[in-house]
Design a protein around this motif. Structure first.
Motif, PDB file in Angstrom:
ATOM      1  N   UNK A 186      32.790  32.471 -46.485  1.00 55.50           N
ATOM      2  CA  UNK A 186      33.584  32.227 -47.839  1.00 55.50           C
ATOM      3  C   UNK A 186      34.433  33.499 -48.209  1.00 55.50           C
ATOM      4  N   UNK A 187      33.661  34.517 -47.821  1.00 55.63           N
ATOM      5  CA  UNK A 187      34.694  35.767 -48.252  1.00 55.63           C
ATOM      6  C   UNK A 187      34.018  36.865 -49.358  1.00 55.63           C
ATOM      7  N   UNK A 188      32.831  36.363 -50.075  1.00 52.03           N
ATOM      8  CA  UNK A 188      32.294  37.228 -50.827  1.00 52.03           C
ATOM      9  C   UNK A 188      30.896  37.397 -50.586  1.00 52.03           C
ATOM     10  N   UNK A 189      30.421  38.689 -49.933  1.00 49.51           N
ATOM     11  CA  UNK A 189      29.015  38.708 -49.244  1.00 49.51           C
ATOM     12  C   UNK A 189      28.013  38.738 -50.475  1.00 49.51           C
ATOM     13  N   UNK A 190      28.123  39.195 -51.813  1.00 50.86           N
ATOM     14  CA  UNK A 190      27.066  38.969 -52.613  1.00 50.86           C
ATOM     15  C   UNK A 190      26.638  37.271 -52.985  1.00 50.86           C
ATOM     16  N   UNK A 191      27.909  36.587 -53.155  1.00 56.65           N
ATOM     17  CA  UNK A 191      27.509  35.157 -53.046  1.00 56.65           C
ATOM     18  C   UNK A 191      26.812  34.626 -51.830  1.00 56.65           C
ATOM     19  N   UNK A 192      27.541  34.938 -50.641  1.00 56.66           N
ATOM     20  CA  UNK A 192      26.543  34.548 -49.530  1.00 56.66           C
ATOM     21  C   UNK A 192      25.181  34.794 -49.562  1.00 56.66           C
ATOM     22  N   UNK A 193      24.776  35.735 -50.046  1.00 59.19           N
ATOM     23  CA  UNK A 193      23.404  36.161 -50.038  1.00 59.19           C
ATOM     24  C   UNK A 193      22.551  35.425 -51.165  1.00 59.19           C
ATOM     25  N   UNK A 194      23.279  35.130 -52.258  1.00 59.54           N
ATOM     26  CA  UNK A 194      22.787  34.362 -53.269  1.00 59.54           C
ATOM     27  C   UNK A 194      22.539  33.017 -52.651  1.00 59.54           C
ATOM     28  N   UNK A 195      23.489  32.685 -52.011  1.00 62.96           N
ATOM     29  CA  UNK A 195      23.451  31.266 -51.386  1.00 62.96           C
ATOM     30  C   UNK A 195      22.248  31.304 -50.380  1.00 62.96           C
ATOM     31  N   UNK A 196      22.076  32.299 -49.681  1.00 63.78           N
ATOM     32  CA  UNK A 196      20.685  32.294 -48.758  1.00 63.78           C
ATOM     33  C   UNK A 196      19.513  32.221 -49.763  1.00 63.78           C
ATOM     34  N   UNK A 197      19.562  32.954 -50.833  1.00 63.60           N
ATOM     35  CA  UNK A 197      18.369  32.844 -51.735  1.00 63.60           C
ATOM     36  C   UNK A 197      18.081  31.571 -52.318  1.00 63.60           C
ATOM     37  N   UNK A 198      19.086  30.622 -52.361  1.00 64.37           N
ATOM     38  CA  UNK A 198      18.785  29.544 -52.899  1.00 64.37           C
ATOM     39  C   UNK A 198      18.835  28.228 -52.163  1.00 64.37           C
ATOM     40  N   UNK A 199      18.872  28.659 -50.586  1.00 62.76           N
ATOM     41  CA  UNK A 199      18.791  27.689 -49.639  1.00 62.76           C
ATOM     42  C   UNK A 199      20.218  27.042 -49.340  1.00 62.76           C
ATOM     43  N   UNK A 200      21.045  27.361 -49.913  1.00 63.18           N
ATOM     44  CA  UNK A 200      22.303  26.749 -49.376  1.00 63.18           C
ATOM     45  C   UNK A 200      22.909  27.054 -48.011  1.00 63.18           C
ATOM     46  N   UNK A 201      22.493  28.359 -47.697  1.00 59.53           N
ATOM     47  CA  UNK A 201      22.689  29.027 -46.373  1.00 59.53           C
ATOM     48  C   UNK A 201      21.369  29.349 -45.965  1.00 59.53           C
ATOM     49  N   UNK A 202      21.227  29.125 -44.612  1.00 56.81           N
ATOM     50  CA  UNK A 202      19.834  29.337 -43.993  1.00 56.81           C
ATOM     51  C   UNK A 202      19.743  30.899 -43.476  1.00 56.81           C
ATOM     52  N   UNK A 203      20.753  31.463 -43.390  1.00 57.52           N
ATOM     53  CA  UNK A 203      20.931  32.883 -42.939  1.00 57.52           C
ATOM     54  C   UNK A 203      22.102  33.505 -43.244  1.00 57.52           C
ATOM     55  N   UNK A 204      22.464  34.779 -42.894  1.00 54.05           N
ATOM     56  CA  UNK A 204      23.673  35.577 -42.984  1.00 54.05           C
ATOM     57  C   UNK A 204      23.455  36.898 -42.249  1.00 54.05           C
ATOM     58  N   UNK A 205      24.664  37.050 -41.613  1.00 53.04           N
ATOM     59  CA  UNK A 205      24.697  38.552 -41.216  1.00 53.04           C
ATOM     60  C   UNK A 205      26.575  38.987 -41.301  1.00 53.04           C
ATOM     61  N   UNK A 206      26.460  40.556 -41.542  1.00 53.66           N
ATOM     62  CA  UNK A 206      27.881  40.911 -41.561  1.00 53.66           C
ATOM     63  C   UNK A 206      27.501  42.409 -41.477  1.00 53.66           C
TER      64      UNK A 206
END
Length: 268
Positions: A186-206
């Motif tokens: 999506x293009x905003x790492x802080x939101x990607x990490x927040x989405x991991x925290x709330x379960x919208x994403x299962x993981x993340x890397x960058x």
């Protein structure tokens, strides 16, 4: 809510009102390139100034590390430091693509204590205090319970400032694309990490992130029961800018895949 977190939320909301007003007249926003593919607007600067004003009023002795203005004179002396990104996802913002956020974190002697990620377009406020859990608009959040990698949705960020590690990244991307349910950027790492925290994403890397991209989101994940590390599985992601995160079950499956494609430079 912890007093310092309450101040961070106040600062985020004040900056959010500036950003939301500007988003209605994007054709009038002045944009400058800091470096190739890395932009700053007058809105970033105004939002950052508003955040710093609120923090300074409450805690004048605290240090500040902000994306646009850098480190304050107090940063080297104070045990407390605020880490600020006034608009994470500026490129999205200037195109009217509604995926950007304000990120504010507080460290004490280098350890994360408070974190706020505020999605101003959706009015979603993610908050975390060390040892007290993570929340979305006052509702407790947890990382996902998904255990199978092939059923998982993984977030990432494409290299866009420096391309030294693009071949390694593309190898990671190719491998994970074939082993997961999907990859999102999506293009905003802080939101990607927040989405991991709330379960919208299962993981993340960058790779190639800055402390202000990572700090608040990392605390959110940790307080939501997830894991965050660098590419070696260690805790130096704030220094290296290379981040792997996820729920414990998925983190444990994506980290070895990512590590398999590290070059010698990424192992250093």
């Amino acid at each position: 809510m912890h007093p310092t977190l309450n101040i961070a939320v106040k600062a985020a909301r004040r900056a959010g009102s500036i950003i939301n007003r500007a988003s209605l007249q994007l054709d009038q926003v002045s944009v400058q390139a800091k470096s190739p593919n890395d932009f700053v607007t007058e809105v970033d600067q105004a939002a950052e100034a508003a955040i710093i004003e609120v923090l300074r009023e409450a805690y004048p002795e605290h240090g500040i590390l902000a994306e646009e203005s850098g480190a304050s004179a107090q940063s080297s002396d104070s045990e407390y430091q605020w880490i600020i990104d006034p608009i994470d996802g500026t490129t999205n913002f200037i195109h009217g693509f509604p995926q950007y956020a304000i990120s504010i974190a507080l460290t004490k002697n280098g350890a994360l204590e408070q974190g706020v990620v505020y999605d101003v377009t959706r009015n979603e406020l993610f908050t975390a205090t060390k040892g007290r859990g993570a929340f979305l608009n006052d509702r407790r959040i947890r990382v996902s319970k998904r255990v199978r990698l092939n059923e998982s949705l993984i977030g990432t960020g494409f290299p866009f400032r420096q391309f030294d590690h693009v071949d390694a990244y593309l190898a990671m991307f190719k491998d994970l694309t074939q082993k997961t349910a999907g990859i999102r950027r999506p293009g905003a790492a802080s939101l990607d990490l927040a989405y991991v925290a709330c379960g919208r994403l299962d993981g993340f890397w960058e790779m190639g992130l800055q402390p202000w991209d990572v700090a608040a989101g990392a605390l959110l994940i940790q307080e939501a029961g997830g894991l965050v590390s660098d590419l070696a599985g260690e805790g130096t992601y704030m220094e290296t800018g290379n981040v792997v995160a996820g729920s414990p079950k998925i983190f444990g499956q994506i980290l070895p895949i990512i590590q398999a494609h590290r070059t010698a430079a990424l192992r250093a």
